[in-house]
Scaffold this motif. Sequence first.
Motif, short mmCIF file in Angstrom:
data_model
loop_
_atom_site.label_atom_id
_atom_site.label_comp_id
_atom_site.label_asym_id
_atom_site.label_seq_id
_atom_site.Cartn_x
_atom_site.Cartn_y
_atom_site.Cartn_z
N ILE A 9 0.83 -1.20 0.00
CA ILE A 9 0.00 0.00 0.00
C ILE A 9 0.87 1.26 0.00
O ILE A 9 0.49 2.29 -0.57
CB ILE A 9 -0.98 -0.02 1.19
N GLU A 10 2.05 1.18 0.60
CA GLU A 10 2.95 2.33 0.64
C GLU A 10 3.39 2.73 -0.77
O GLU A 10 3.63 3.91 -1.04
CB GLU A 10 4.18 2.02 1.51
N GLU A 11 3.51 1.76 -1.66
CA GLU A 11 3.97 2.05 -3.02
C GLU A 11 2.93 2.79 -3.85
O GLU A 11 3.23 3.27 -4.94
CB GLU A 11 4.38 0.75 -3.72
N LEU A 12 1.71 2.91 -3.34
CA LEU A 12 0.70 3.71 -4.03
C LEU A 12 1.01 5.19 -3.91
O LEU A 12 0.42 6.01 -4.61
CB LEU A 12 -0.69 3.41 -3.48
N GLY A 13 1.90 5.53 -3.00
CA GLY A 13 2.26 6.93 -2.81
C GLY A 13 1.43 7.58 -1.72
O GLY A 13 0.68 6.93 -0.99
N ALA A 14 1.57 8.88 -1.60
CA ALA A 14 0.85 9.64 -0.58
C ALA A 14 -0.61 9.80 -1.00
O ALA A 14 -0.92 10.50 -1.96
CB ALA A 14 1.49 11.01 -0.39
N ILE A 15 -1.49 9.12 -0.29
CA ILE A 15 -2.92 9.16 -0.60
C ILE A 15 -3.65 9.69 0.63
O ILE A 15 -3.59 9.09 1.70
CB ILE A 15 -3.44 7.77 -1.01
N HIS A 16 -4.34 10.80 0.45
CA HIS A 16 -5.03 11.45 1.56
C HIS A 16 -6.54 11.29 1.49
O HIS A 16 -7.22 11.36 2.52
CB HIS A 16 -4.68 12.94 1.59
N HIS A 17 -7.07 11.06 0.28
CA HIS A 17 -8.53 10.99 0.11
C HIS A 17 -8.86 9.94 -0.94
O HIS A 17 -8.45 10.05 -2.10
CB HIS A 17 -9.08 12.36 -0.32
N VAL A 18 -9.60 8.93 -0.53
CA VAL A 18 -10.04 7.85 -1.41
C VAL A 18 -11.55 7.93 -1.58
O VAL A 18 -12.29 8.16 -0.61
CB VAL A 18 -9.65 6.47 -0.84
N VAL A 19 -12.03 7.72 -2.81
CA VAL A 19 -13.46 7.60 -3.08
C VAL A 19 -13.72 6.21 -3.63
O VAL A 19 -13.11 5.79 -4.61
CB VAL A 19 -13.96 8.67 -4.06
N VAL A 20 -14.62 5.49 -2.98
CA VAL A 20 -15.04 4.16 -3.42
C VAL A 20 -16.40 4.32 -4.10
O VAL A 20 -17.29 4.98 -3.57
CB VAL A 20 -15.17 3.20 -2.23
N PRO A 173 -11.92 -11.31 -15.54
CA PRO A 173 -10.86 -11.97 -16.30
C PRO A 173 -9.99 -11.05 -17.14
O PRO A 173 -8.86 -11.40 -17.46
CB PRO A 173 -11.64 -12.95 -17.19
N ASP A 174 -10.51 -9.86 -17.49
CA ASP A 174 -9.75 -8.96 -18.36
C ASP A 174 -8.95 -7.91 -17.59
O ASP A 174 -8.34 -7.03 -18.20
CB ASP A 174 -10.68 -8.26 -19.35
N ASP A 175 -8.96 -8.00 -16.25
CA ASP A 175 -8.25 -7.03 -15.42
C ASP A 175 -7.08 -7.73 -14.72
O ASP A 175 -7.28 -8.36 -13.68
CB ASP A 175 -9.18 -6.43 -14.36
N PRO A 176 -5.89 -7.65 -15.25
CA PRO A 176 -4.76 -8.34 -14.62
C PRO A 176 -4.41 -7.72 -13.26
O PRO A 176 -4.32 -6.50 -13.12
CB PRO A 176 -3.61 -8.14 -15.62
N ALA A 177 -4.25 -8.57 -12.26
CA ALA A 177 -3.91 -8.08 -10.92
C ALA A 177 -2.46 -7.61 -10.89
O ALA A 177 -1.54 -8.38 -11.17
CB ALA A 177 -4.12 -9.19 -9.91
N ASN A 178 -2.27 -6.33 -10.58
CA ASN A 178 -0.91 -5.81 -10.41
C ASN A 178 -0.68 -5.26 -9.01
O ASN A 178 0.34 -4.65 -8.72
CB ASN A 178 -0.57 -4.76 -11.47
N PHE A 179 -1.65 -5.48 -8.12
CA PHE A 179 -1.53 -5.11 -6.72
C PHE A 179 -2.24 -6.19 -5.91
O PHE A 179 -3.47 -6.27 -5.93
CB PHE A 179 -2.15 -3.73 -6.48
N ILE A 180 -1.48 -7.03 -5.26
CA ILE A 180 -2.03 -8.15 -4.49
C ILE A 180 -1.75 -7.87 -3.02
O ILE A 180 -0.60 -7.76 -2.60
CB ILE A 180 -1.42 -9.49 -4.94
N LEU A 181 -2.82 -7.74 -2.23
CA LEU A 181 -2.72 -7.22 -0.88
C LEU A 181 -3.19 -8.26 0.14
O LEU A 181 -4.31 -8.78 0.05
CB LEU A 181 -3.58 -5.95 -0.75
#
Length: 232
Positions: A9-20, A173-181
């Motif tokens: 999660i740290e490699e996502l960078g500085a994240i202050h506000h997330v919208v789901v 199936p068409d979205d390759p996982a590049n962040f596995i948490l």
Amino acid sequence: MAVPSVRSIEELGAIHHVVVVVAHPDDETFCSGLICQFVERGTVVDLLCLTRGEGGPTGPWTREELGKAREAEMRKACELLGIRKLVFLDHVDPVGRQDRVYAPAVSAADLANQIRPYFQSADFILTHGSSGEYWHPAHVLVHRAVSLAAGDCSWATFLAAREKHPIQKLVNPDDPANFILDVSGQSSMRKAALACHESQVPLFCRFAKGTLDDFIAKTSTEDYCVRGRETG
């Protein structure tokens, strides 16, 4: 264009506000571990929900009662997860049939215009995958709207494709996982939040072919397709 593989999660960078952005109450379950980890780090998380889920099986409720019940369930779940603000976008969930479900009568472009203002201060967006998980039309609609509205904001889709996922039915199936948490550390909170959705617990048990504990265990790793700024 997908960004290079993210290992933490740290490699996502500085994240202050997330919208789901999700289609129905309970869909936030698919990214609840990451939500918990963001909140633990002091990130503000807001959630937009397309409908109140009134189109699903009603059980002991009338259609109107089901929408109210599912809204109340989601408010409890969001409070537990530490979500700052829950916004219902007030689209009506069409009544499904035994063999088919539907999306609300709004275009992806119009929905994008509705949600875009909520992204103005966001650093990161989370939403449904391109296949709508189990090909749910409302999930696909939300994905397309987010892809149009995201602009320069980085975003990710959940349930990305990973080999040997324990619940293959849910994978895009068409979205390759590049962040596995690994979200095993958030299992108790994830289960408590999912249990708030009392009307939908049987569905998640069917997904897992077992109990609620089985679902939480089988999704103790969350898979995301993180997208760069050029996507959309």
